[in-house]
Structure formats: structure tokens, C-alpha cells
Write an enzyme that holds these catalytic residues in place. Sequence first.
Site, PDB file in Angstrom:
ATOM      1  NE  ARG A  90     -58.760  -2.494 -14.981  1.00  0.00           N
ATOM      2  CZ  ARG A  90     -59.234  -3.146 -16.004  1.00  0.00           C
ATOM      3  NH1 ARG A  90     -59.907  -4.262 -15.821  1.00  0.00           N
ATOM      4  NH2 ARG A  90     -59.053  -2.716 -17.226  1.00  0.00           N
ATOM      5  CB  CYS A 114     -63.512  -0.158  -7.546  1.00  0.00           C
ATOM      6  SG  CYS A 114     -62.820   0.610  -6.094  1.00  0.00           S
ATOM      7  NE  ARG A 119     -62.190  -1.065 -13.627  1.00  0.00           N
ATOM      8  CZ  ARG A 119     -61.610  -0.357 -12.661  1.00  0.00           C
ATOM      9  NH1 ARG A 119     -61.945  -0.529 -11.419  1.00  0.00           N
ATOM     10  NH2 ARG A 119     -60.674   0.525 -12.960  1.00  0.00           N
ATOM     11  CG  ASP A 302     -61.196   7.932 -10.864  1.00  0.00           C
ATOM     12  OD1 ASP A 302     -62.030   7.060 -11.171  1.00  0.00           O
ATOM     13  OD2 ASP A 302     -59.973   7.730 -10.897  1.00  0.00           O
ATOM     14  NE  ARG A 393     -58.859  -1.050  -3.423  1.00  0.00           N
ATOM     15  CZ  ARG A 393     -58.937  -2.317  -3.769  1.00  0.00           C
ATOM     16  NH1 ARG A 393     -59.944  -3.051  -3.350  1.00  0.00           N
ATOM     17  NH2 ARG A 393     -58.045  -2.860  -4.551  1.00  0.00           N
TER      18      ARG A 393
END
Length: 412
Positions: A90, A114, A119, A302, A393
Site C-alpha cells: 500500500r 493488507c 482502500r 493498527d 511485513r
Amino acid sequence: MDYIVSGKYPLNGKLRVYGAKNAVLPILAGSILGGVVFLKNCPRLSDVSYTLEILRRLGCRVAESGDEIIINPAPANSWRLDAGPAGEMRSSVNFLGALIGRYGRAELPMPGGCRLGSRPIDLHIKAFREMGVEVDVSGGIIYAEGQPRGTDVHLDFPSVGATENVILAAVTAKGITTLSNAAREPEIADLCNFLSAMGARIHGAGTATVRIEGVPFLRGCEYSVMPDRIVAATYMCAAVAAGGEIEIENVIRPHLEAVADALRRCGAEIYFSSYGAAVRAPRVIHSPGIVRTEVYPGFPTDCQSQLMAVMACGRESGVVVENIFESRFKIVPELRRMGAEIRCQGPTAIVRGGSLHGCELKAEDLRGGAALVIAALGAEGESRISGTDYIARGYQDLAGELRSVGARISFQ
Ligand code: UD1
């Protein structure tokens, strides 16, 4: 490689937080705007490797050693990113602002990353158009052309990525850009501090109104990346779920207040010093009540999955409301199979903890993957977690770090 996690072993000891993924990625994109950049405290993550590969493909010279990265953008001569690494993440969308800033044009694939919902990048595109850049998307490719010029830009929602992109395009644009309703996440202030070290003129970094006076060129700089607040929060949640007492070094207190507050409501004791935090798990995990994800300084999306995993390890009912991303309850079926009772309706999940038992689990996104590790640490018996590439990641050897404080995690 799968993680094999044995639960119910308390964590004890000290962990140190490394540089923030969400800060270093836009900083790396911004490194094409000036002279030679020497970065310290960089995390070793697959998303960082993808970004360095993008820089190399653009023609930059890149050298890495430990947590240090040197980038010489002088030989770069391309404004095009092909699918490859750029399609994987992203955050490759940050190159849109940086390439527009350097070349007045850019061509890159629609970003991957993700799967947390649709998005879109409409806010980025609208902002660039307001700055005089023509942007089109066709066949999955973003085409941008035009020298950006300073103007007033208002974001309809304080998107982190759109804020970073406008700043990256504005620092070398002609004129003054005033960005209102900007995102205030600390990683944005870190990007601005980096760009300022290169000679950019930015006022109001980290606030809702950022004023950028364009300068004709940026020089090189030496810069140390801020510590990763999401990694610190993940360690905190792990200690609360597993039990025990840990110290976390290299944290910035205001970055962690919202998470610390929720974990204190779960019964944890959390103390901050000038450079770290100490976390003591409660004997029984209580309900934090209602936790809503919000833009900074609210509770971060997050950390939502990690907190849900902690709640699942408790015995009481609590509520999680996810206000930022639409598909961020992917761990719910996994937690249910471990014994938690969770009811979801739209953005709301009602979580009732149970005596979790280990089972086969599958990570489907980065933070969800870390959350499954947390749930497995608090569960009775053994869990096998697949999909751990997602975890790599954003976490530098999560299993190894947790093992160093007593977690029982092996690989298979
Ligand atoms: C960044 C972080 C990510 C974090 C998120 C929110 C990085 C690399 N990633 O992601 O870890 O979860 O901030 O704190 O820093 N939106 C639109 N149109 C747009 C842009 C965003 O509708 O043009 C929506 C998104 O779909 C989402 C919300 O706005 O629902 C927040 O997105 P944004 O703040 O842009 O997050 P990212 O920059 O993608």
C-alpha cells in the site's frame, strides 16, 4: 514458515523497540527528493526491502548495513514504477507524491498491501489535482503529470497516506501549500522532521494544518527514524495476554497513551519513564469497556486486533468499534475457534473472553497475524499459526523477540 506457540508461559525481561515501519516507508520515498541520505534506526522488514528494491529500480544507489541505510538518489532517472515490488505494498503510493515532486510526473501501479477493505486513493488524487497535477487511473495504473504548485488543500478525511503524499509533492513545489484537516499521526511529524533536515520549510508538522513553503532543492541529511509505537503496543498486549512483567525500551509516552489507557482498564499496570515503559499483567484480564478506533491521538486501528486478542483471553465482555477500516475483523473466526464468543455487526464487535485453547490459526493481515500470536500466548496448549509472511511485513523477528522474554515459539 508456521509458528508453533505454546500458551500460558509468562513473559519476563526487556525488549527494545526498533524504528517505525510507517515512518521509514514514506521517508524512503522522500529520499529521492534531495541529496545523499543516511538513515539510522531502520527496521529490517520485508516492506522495507520492497521499498529499497523500488528505489534501486528507479536508479538510486542503495547500501544497507544493520539498521542503517544510505541512499544516493543522484543517478535516478525514472518516474515509472513497474508492478513488481510496488504492487505489493500500500505504501508504494507515497512514491506518487515523491516522483511528482522530483520529476513533475509519475506512473505506478495501484497499490497493494493488507486487505483491510477497498482502500481507495481518491483523497490523494483530489489533492494532487488541486495542486495542478493531472492524474488519471486506467488499467490499474496511476498516471500523473504536471509540476505541482502551492495552494490551499483540504482533506475531507485526515488520511495518513494522503497527508504524506501532499507534503512530499509540496516541499519542492512553487509557492506555499496549506494543508488543512491533515492527519496528525506521529509518523507524519517524523517525515516532516526528515524533510526539514534536508532543508524543507514545513510549519505545523504533526498538527491538523500544515504549511509548506516550497524550496527549489533539498540537500542530503542524516536522520534517525522514530521508534515503532505499534510494535511497542504489540509487546504490551503480548505481556498482558501471556502474563508476567516486561520492560520496553525506546518508546515515546504520548504515542502510547490510548493503548496504555485501554490496557489499564483491562487491569494491567503500566508505568512510563523518560525512555521506556514497564508493563505488569493483571492476574485476571478485565473488560476495557468500549474501545473505538480513531485517528491519532485516539486508539489506533493498527492495535485493534491485538487488543481484541487480549480481550478474548479475559473472562468479561467488551466492545470494539472499528471506525477506520471496513474489513478489520479477520481474526474473529480464528478467535472463535479458540473459544472466544464474538458477535459482529457492521463496525462493532462484542467480545466475550473464554478459556482459550490452542488450535490451527491462519494470519490474513499484518496486525491480525500479530494478534493471533498474542491470543496463542494467552491460550491453553499449542497453536500453529500459518500466514506468518504477513507478520514479517511489520515485525522484525516477532517470534525471536518474544522468545527472548520467555515465550515458547518455534518454527515449522
Ligand atoms: C496508514 C498506515 C496504516 C494505518 C492507517 C491508519 C502506513 C504505511 N500505513 O495507512 O498502517 O492503519 O494509516 O492509521 O503508514 N481513505 C479513502 N480515500 C483515500 C485514502 C484513504 O477513503 O484516498 C480511507 C481508507 O480507505 C481508510 C481511511 O481512509 O478507511 C484511513 O486511511 P489512511 O489514513 O489513508 O491510511 P493509510 O495511509 O492507507
